[in-house]
Design a protein around this motif. Sequence first.
Motif, short mmCIF file in Angstrom:
data_model
loop_
_atom_site.label_atom_id
_atom_site.label_comp_id
_atom_site.label_asym_id
_atom_site.label_seq_id
_atom_site.Cartn_x
_atom_site.Cartn_y
_atom_site.Cartn_z
N SER A 271 0.83 -1.20 0.00
CA SER A 271 0.00 0.00 0.00
C SER A 271 0.87 1.25 0.00
O SER A 271 2.00 1.26 0.49
CB SER A 271 -0.94 0.01 1.21
OG SER A 271 -0.21 0.03 2.42
N THR A 273 0.46 5.65 0.50
CA THR A 273 -0.37 6.79 0.88
C THR A 273 0.39 8.08 0.65
O THR A 273 1.58 8.17 0.98
CB THR A 273 -0.78 6.70 2.37
OG1 THR A 273 -1.55 5.53 2.59
CG2 THR A 273 -1.60 7.91 2.78
N SER A 275 -0.01 12.10 1.65
CA SER A 275 -0.76 13.03 2.49
C SER A 275 -0.20 14.44 2.32
O SER A 275 1.02 14.66 2.39
CB SER A 275 -0.67 12.62 3.95
OG SER A 275 -1.35 11.39 4.17
N ASN A 335 -5.69 13.28 1.47
CA ASN A 335 -5.00 11.99 1.56
C ASN A 335 -5.41 11.08 0.41
O ASN A 335 -6.60 10.92 0.12
CB ASN A 335 -5.34 11.31 2.89
CG ASN A 335 -4.98 12.19 4.08
OD1 ASN A 335 -3.82 12.30 4.44
ND2 ASN A 335 -5.98 12.82 4.67
N SER A 337 -4.86 7.14 -0.86
CA SER A 337 -4.39 5.81 -0.43
C SER A 337 -4.66 4.79 -1.52
O SER A 337 -5.75 4.77 -2.10
CB SER A 337 -5.11 5.39 0.86
OG SER A 337 -4.85 6.31 1.91
#
Length: 441
Positions: A271, A273, A275, A335, A337
């Motif tokens: 994964s 992400t 931000s 954000n 993801s």
Amino acid sequence: MNNMKNIFLFFSAAIILAFPSNLKAEKLFNKKTFTLSNGLTVIINENHRAPIVTQMIWYKTGSIDDPLGKTGTAHLLEHLMFKGTKSISSGDFSKIISKNGGKENAFTSYNYTSYFQNIAKDRLELAMFLEADRMGNLNFSEQNFLLEKDVVIEERLLRIDNDPSALLLEQMNKVLWGDHPYSRPIIGTQKDFASISSTDIKDFYKEHYSPDNAILVLSGDITIDEAIPLVEKYYGKIAPSRKPLEKRIFTAPLNLKTEIKMKSPIVKVKSLTKSFITPSFISEDKHLAPAFDILTEILGAEKLGKYYKILIESNLASSYDCTYNGFVEDKGSLNISVIANSDIDLSAINNILEQDIDITKADVKAAKKRLVSGMEYLIDNPETTANLLGKFAILGLSAEYIETYPKMIMDVPYKQVIEAYKLLKNYPMITTYLTPEGIED
């Protein structure tokens, strides 16, 4: 007592099913407000569709008020609010509400702590007695404190320390926000738990839990004429004991762009992400916030968003999410993801996210229309209404602000959405990579 994860990336999440597309002039809320002599602000919103009322008390305090070196103080106090008073035994609060057919819960966030009950109208007075009682008469026994402290420590172990993604999120917030209080975990840290005493909790309660630092919302089958005598009876006798608090001064985050990589043997998927610290609906550059709401819808709408089509339909990722948290006391955040498919490198996903995407006027128009569709359904649920009215009041925004949201969104020019998209490259940003051990990024 769950610590609702930003209890609502809240308004944006609700707004996706938000306002009628014809932008009717009818007001959504039937709201009235009054203030008791002890400083308690009371908001009444009538909704007579069912004989149910939500009582929700909002304290203007959260984890950003935790003493330095004692993160988790506000969250631990939330737990202790269910441990009894001079007249109610430990644990009986929840039992009494349940036996009377009601549901209750609580949550701590950065800027506020809230407690609520959904209950039949003819049981509201009981719920009001219980809530007012623990505002003024909380039991601070050392035994309750130690027992609940162990509960929070166990909660930390289960939800954070044994979850690599949660640990990575904590690291990301610490790096991204620096000395800002948003960098500190709401739940607290194992190290800080050791330094929190029952005296610390009692002092926090005395400083922050009083009527002049709270907002009471009653939403549902109740009128202001019915509410005033009840509120006066149970909350009016509580003395305003809070000392004046200084205006919060927030530390500006560093203008950094960096990344964190983590591997874990218990992680099964890869994964990524990204931000960003962005303007919010409260910050000095709040005029840009509606554009970020639209931009988030363009990028992340399920099955319609730009990245959804690029990542999911191309079989590069199994999951994608884009959220904007703009209803906070200081700066907001955007954000992104992604959970990559097993044969796709996260670096390839990051390269796609770094590339410019063409955003057309048609994209902006469609996103606006989606954002302003269906608000009439939002007010069907008294709890949802109480959440909105309470959170907005805590942030200094009114119900009228919600009423103007459709026009605010529709008035955002195309060029401002493009400006918001370009500005993302200039804002503080951090990219995190989480992979199973033995797998390259």
